[in-house]
Motif scaffolding. Structure first.
Motif, PDB file in Angstrom:
ATOM      1  N   UNK A 164      -4.439  15.537  -0.567  1.00 56.40           N
ATOM      2  CA  UNK A 164      -3.507  14.641   0.107  1.00 56.40           C
ATOM      3  C   UNK A 164      -2.465  14.063  -0.843  1.00 56.40           C
ATOM      4  N   UNK A 165      -2.730  14.147  -2.143  1.00 59.84           N
ATOM      5  CA  UNK A 165      -1.831  13.578  -3.137  1.00 59.84           C
ATOM      6  C   UNK A 165      -1.127  14.654  -3.963  1.00 59.84           C
ATOM      7  N   UNK A 187      -5.916   7.579   5.345  1.00 62.10           N
ATOM      8  CA  UNK A 187      -6.929   8.510   4.846  1.00 62.10           C
ATOM      9  C   UNK A 187      -7.612   9.234   6.006  1.00 62.10           C
ATOM     10  N   UNK A 188      -7.877   8.520   7.094  1.00 57.36           N
ATOM     11  CA  UNK A 188      -8.514   9.145   8.262  1.00 57.36           C
ATOM     12  C   UNK A 188      -7.643  10.250   8.830  1.00 57.36           C
ATOM     13  N   UNK A 189      -6.329  10.012   8.892  1.00 60.58           N
ATOM     14  CA  UNK A 189      -5.408  11.041   9.385  1.00 60.58           C
ATOM     15  C   UNK A 189      -5.443  12.259   8.471  1.00 60.58           C
ATOM     16  N   UNK A 190      -5.533  12.035   7.152  1.00 58.83           N
ATOM     17  CA  UNK A 190      -5.633  13.154   6.219  1.00 58.83           C
ATOM     18  C   UNK A 190      -6.908  13.949   6.422  1.00 58.83           C
ATOM     19  N   UNK A 191      -8.012  13.253   6.694  1.00 59.28           N
ATOM     20  CA  UNK A 191      -9.278  13.945   6.955  1.00 59.28           C
ATOM     21  C   UNK A 191      -9.231  14.702   8.276  1.00 59.28           C
ATOM     22  N   UNK A 198       0.827  -1.209   0.000  1.00 60.66           N
ATOM     23  CA  UNK A 198       0.000   0.000   0.000  1.00 60.66           C
ATOM     24  C   UNK A 198       0.858   1.253   0.000  1.00 60.66           C
ATOM     25  N   UNK A 199       1.945   1.236   0.742  1.00 58.48           N
ATOM     26  CA  UNK A 199       2.874   2.369   0.751  1.00 58.48           C
ATOM     27  C   UNK A 199       3.431   2.589  -0.651  1.00 58.48           C
ATOM     28  N   UNK A 200       3.805   1.521  -1.316  1.00 56.80           N
ATOM     29  CA  UNK A 200       4.328   1.634  -2.692  1.00 56.80           C
ATOM     30  C   UNK A 200       3.293   2.262  -3.610  1.00 56.80           C
ATOM     31  N   UNK A 201       2.044   1.817  -3.513  1.00 63.72           N
ATOM     32  CA  UNK A 201       0.997   2.368  -4.377  1.00 63.72           C
ATOM     33  C   UNK A 201       0.724   3.837  -4.069  1.00 63.72           C
ATOM     34  N   UNK A 202       0.752   4.196  -2.789  1.00 65.86           N
ATOM     35  CA  UNK A 202       0.551   5.597  -2.414  1.00 65.86           C
ATOM     36  C   UNK A 202       1.673   6.482  -2.952  1.00 65.86           C
ATOM     37  N   UNK A 203       2.893   5.993  -2.900  1.00 69.22           N
ATOM     38  CA  UNK A 203       4.025   6.761  -3.426  1.00 69.22           C
ATOM     39  C   UNK A 203       3.883   6.944  -4.932  1.00 69.22           C
ATOM     40  N   UNK A 204       3.446   5.896  -5.630  1.00 72.52           N
ATOM     41  CA  UNK A 204       3.249   5.999  -7.080  1.00 72.52           C
ATOM     42  C   UNK A 204       2.176   7.026  -7.414  1.00 72.52           C
ATOM     43  N   UNK A 205       1.049   7.000  -6.688  1.00 75.64           N
ATOM     44  CA  UNK A 205      -0.027   7.959  -6.937  1.00 75.64           C
ATOM     45  C   UNK A 205       0.460   9.389  -6.695  1.00 75.64           C
ATOM     46  N   UNK A 223       9.398   9.838   4.337  1.00 76.25           N
ATOM     47  CA  UNK A 223       8.776   9.562   5.635  1.00 76.25           C
ATOM     48  C   UNK A 223       7.703   8.489   5.508  1.00 76.25           C
ATOM     49  N   UNK A 224       6.949   8.507   4.400  1.00 76.99           N
ATOM     50  CA  UNK A 224       5.923   7.484   4.186  1.00 76.99           C
ATOM     51  C   UNK A 224       6.543   6.102   4.087  1.00 76.99           C
ATOM     52  N   UNK A 225       7.635   5.987   3.345  1.00 83.06           N
ATOM     53  CA  UNK A 225       8.346   4.701   3.251  1.00 83.06           C
ATOM     54  C   UNK A 225       8.904   4.278   4.610  1.00 83.06           C
ATOM     55  N   UNK A 226       9.555   5.200   5.304  1.00 80.81           N
ATOM     56  CA  UNK A 226      10.257   4.854   6.540  1.00 80.81           C
ATOM     57  C   UNK A 226       9.301   4.458   7.655  1.00 80.81           C
ATOM     58  N   UNK A 227       8.213   5.198   7.819  1.00 84.65           N
ATOM     59  CA  UNK A 227       7.270   4.900   8.902  1.00 84.65           C
ATOM     60  C   UNK A 227       6.094   4.046   8.429  1.00 84.65           C
TER      61      UNK A 227
END
Length: 249
Positions: free
Chosen positions: A54-55, A91-95, A7-14, A69-73
């Motif tokens: 958020x993106x 997503x909840x944290x972003x909201x 999921x982290x990989x996909x979020x980084x790609x987006x 930071x997204x990859x590391x944590x």
């Protein structure tokens, strides 16, 4: 080297694709106009911006630091929570970040806006002057002062995954309180249970006072606080209910 989770990989790609789109389409402005988060009273606000901001990122260093930071944590947190719960947390944290930051803007905006209405200005004329940054005829000096006070909040925009990542960092700190972390410019190992709350406290002080410590002065500090608080509350709930279907450990 730590393996990146799915999921982290996909979020980084987006995030990377959105950043490339921002640079390649519409001279760097079109994506920002569509997908950045604007103050709800501003005509530039659209409901989908609550998610799309958020993106979005404001520059190369902004996205590089956030994705690192997204990859590391994020990867170690996802490995514990699983992809579905990790994405819910993210997503909840972003909201939560949007809610606190926009709420803070309204806290700054509403008292002076109401004073302008009471002084005889119409809502349409107030919005016109805030949108164009031009004062219409007949506006008094005291009204101009109030308009200047709320101009920044009315025209504020927000981009970045920082609120989401602060929620992930809060989760990481609760899972790994004794993990030692370091800042690039302060290479001293500090345990996560001190490091992460310390960052959040500095963001809160910056948001309330305007005093910047480590981030640029245009950072949405209260969004950081909102994201971290949301992440903490979700993890606290899951940990409290660790013996039922909501368990995370």
């Amino acid at each position: 080297m730590m393996r990146i989770s799915d999921t982290v990989k996909h979020l980084i790609i987006i995030n990377a694709l959105m950043f490339i789109g921002t640079l390649a389409i519409g001279n760097g402005n079109l994506f920002y106009e569509w997908f950045a988060m604007y103050f709800p009273q501003n005509d530039a606000f659209k409901p989908w911006q609550i998610i799309t901001h958020m993106f979005m990122h404001g520059g190369a260093m902004h996205i590089l630091f956030n994705m690192f930071a997204l990859w590391m944590f994020g990867s170690p947190v996802e490995q514990v929570l699983g992809s579905k719960r990790f994405l819910f947390l993210y997503i909840s944290a972003g909201l939560g970040a949007v809610l606190l930051q926009v709420g803070f803007y309204y806290f700054q905006y509403l008292p002076d806006y109401n004073s302008l209405l009471e002084s005889g200005l119409s809502s349409d004329s107030i919005k016109q002057m805030l949108s164009t940054n031009e004062v219409i005829a007949g506006v008094s000096n005291s009204q101009v002062v109030l308009l200047k006070d709320i101009y920044s909040a009315f025209n504020a925009s927000m981009v970045g995954a920082s609120g989401c990542i602060m929620g992930v960092m809060a989760a990481f700190g609760m899972m790994n309180p004794n993990a030692e972390l370091m800042m690039i410019f302060l290479p001293i190992p500090i345990k996560a249970k001190y490091f992460i709350p310390g960052i959040i406290i500095l963001d809160l002080i910056s948001g309330l006072t305007g005093q910047s410590f480590f981030s640029p002065s245009n950072t949405a500090y209260m969004a950081h606080v909102g994201g971290a608080l949301t992440g903490f509350l979700i993890m606290w709930y899951w940990k409290k209910n660790q013996f039922n279907r909501n368990r995370w450990n």
